[in-house]
Design a protein around this motif. Structure first.
Motif, short mmCIF file in Angstrom:
data_model
loop_
_atom_site.label_atom_id
_atom_site.label_comp_id
_atom_site.label_asym_id
_atom_site.label_seq_id
_atom_site.Cartn_x
_atom_site.Cartn_y
_atom_site.Cartn_z
N TYR A 39 0.83 -1.20 0.00
CA TYR A 39 0.00 0.00 0.00
C TYR A 39 0.87 1.25 0.00
O TYR A 39 0.64 2.18 -0.78
CB TYR A 39 -0.92 -0.04 1.23
N ARG A 43 1.14 3.98 -3.04
CA ARG A 43 0.82 5.40 -2.81
C ARG A 43 1.97 6.32 -3.14
O ARG A 43 1.76 7.49 -3.47
CB ARG A 43 0.40 5.61 -1.35
N SER A 44 3.19 5.81 -3.03
CA SER A 44 4.33 6.68 -3.25
C SER A 44 4.85 6.60 -4.69
O SER A 44 5.80 7.28 -5.05
CB SER A 44 5.46 6.32 -2.28
N ALA A 48 1.31 7.82 -9.10
CA ALA A 48 0.14 7.47 -8.28
C ALA A 48 -0.97 8.48 -8.55
O ALA A 48 -0.73 9.68 -8.65
CB ALA A 48 0.51 7.47 -6.81
N LEU A 52 -5.72 7.22 -5.58
CA LEU A 52 -4.93 6.49 -4.59
C LEU A 52 -4.60 7.39 -3.40
O LEU A 52 -4.65 6.96 -2.24
CB LEU A 52 -3.65 5.98 -5.26
N ALA A 53 -4.29 8.63 -3.70
CA ALA A 53 -3.96 9.57 -2.62
C ALA A 53 -5.14 9.74 -1.67
O ALA A 53 -4.96 9.91 -0.46
CB ALA A 53 -3.54 10.92 -3.22
N SER A 55 -7.48 7.49 -1.18
CA SER A 55 -8.02 6.19 -0.75
C SER A 55 -8.01 6.09 0.77
O SER A 55 -7.23 6.74 1.45
CB SER A 55 -7.20 5.06 -1.35
#
Lengths: 236, 236
Positions: A39, A43-44, A48, A52-53, A55
């Motif tokens: 995860y 995210r990184s 991304a 996703l940021a 989420s």
């Protein structure tokens, strides 16, 4: 629709799911008990997505679906006996689209899918109609296909150019005449059968389905050939 | 349908495309001028599919599509002005399904898509109806979605169990009576309003849409509660 990834292991799959969501305009991604490293890595990633940021992470499936009025699990239907109703994506997608409350769409782990305990939270199950012989689908592809089905529409594309308009009969006629002029000089047309040959050429050009925007190109090509035929060097 | 990957760079994408093909029953994969290392890596992956093993490599796009009667390019429609007809996947898929000759479905490189030169081999173009804002899709997902559309069917799933049959009225009636026995002992039912309360309970249980296979479970639960209510220790 909330896309809920349960115990996902591969950061590439989390990223792929988020990307597909962004592609099709879904913005609520929830992850339940993911493999933390995956995860964080997803995210990184440099590419991304905003999805996703934004989420949200949950410890339990129950929390992740708490606000949803319809909970649908996805499955490849392995050997397990299923206690649930099972719908093909085409039919299930329609029900999801018509739902008036938030819908949770669950995707299990890459290796095991949704467990029986996780399935017990689902109202019914959804199956992408893939071949049984092949087994499960790639997670990112499964998410993409489900979301595509949800935004799918039989209506015509509005922003796309419509298929090219056919050339008017007069344009095709002019092209035919120019072509016939060429063919006469080239000796393609026999005096005796001239009439039937000319009809054949017209028919062939009509059948070619020349587009309106292409008509000047066709005309220009034959005109140039005609010019060359009329102005060729002796012996060339 | 022949899936033609043109100048693909990422071995994971070649593998994902092959996997989606196997999922949906498409077996003709052709790769044009791939990044050699990627192609070799994809073919040697432990989970490489039979589709990939049987894939064919071509140096030019012209060779790869030579036997096809319809050549369709996929595009995300970037800023380029398109000279071609463009169809949404839903409408284009129908045409591909109804084609009576081999169809080539082209996917361009991850970075640039199909070049104008490559597009010139296409009869028309296909667009997955994703959001314009997002840009292009992941290659493996795009292949999966296009193939899903081609096998998509509105017909009912034949192998899936049909949604559970509802319990017969008599079963729901028995459950209601058992529940009412419990509620009477539990003091839920007030003598004055007994009739309306009983009707309410019956209505609620009917609305629950109890499935035939679940009726014995409901009955068993209330029976056990009733037993406990009738056999409880004094003061418990």
């Amino acid at each position: 629709v909330r896309v809920v990834l349960v115990e996902t292991r591969n950061p590439l799959n989390i990223g792929a799911a988020a990307r597909a969501m962004s592609n099709f305009g879904f913005f609520h991604l929830r992850v339940v008990n993911p493999y933390e490293v995956a995860y964080a890595e997803a995210r990184s990633a440099v590419n991304a997505s905003a999805v996703l940021a934004r989420s949200q992470q949950y410890v339990t499936l129950a929390e992740a679906i708490a606000d949803c009025t319809l909970v649908v699990g996805t499955t490849s239907v392995g050997p397990r006996v299923l206690e649930h109703s099972l719908r093909r994506l085409e039919a299930g997608g329609r029900i999801i689209r018509e739902s008036d409350g938030p819908v949770a769409l669950l995707f299990g782990s890459e290796k095991f899918g949704l467990s029986n305990e996780q399935l017990s939270y689902c109202h019914w199950l959804l199956r992408i109609p893939s071949r049984d012989e092949h087994g499960s689908m790639n997670l990112g592809q499964a998410v993409a296909i489900c979301l595509y089905e949800l935004i799918r529409s039989e209506s015509e594309e509005l922003r796309a150019p419509s298929p090219h308009r056919s050339a008017a009969a007069a344009d095709v006629q002019r092209i035919s005449e120019m072509a016939l002029d060429c063919l006469r000089i080239a000796g393609y047309i026999n005096e005796k059968t001239a009439e039937s040959t000319e009809m054949k050429v017209r028919r062939v050009l009509l059948r070619a389905g020349i587009a309106e925007i292409d008509a000047p190109v066709w005309l220009g090509m034959f005109r140039q050939i005609l010019w060359k035929l009329n102005n060729r060097e002796p012996g060339s």
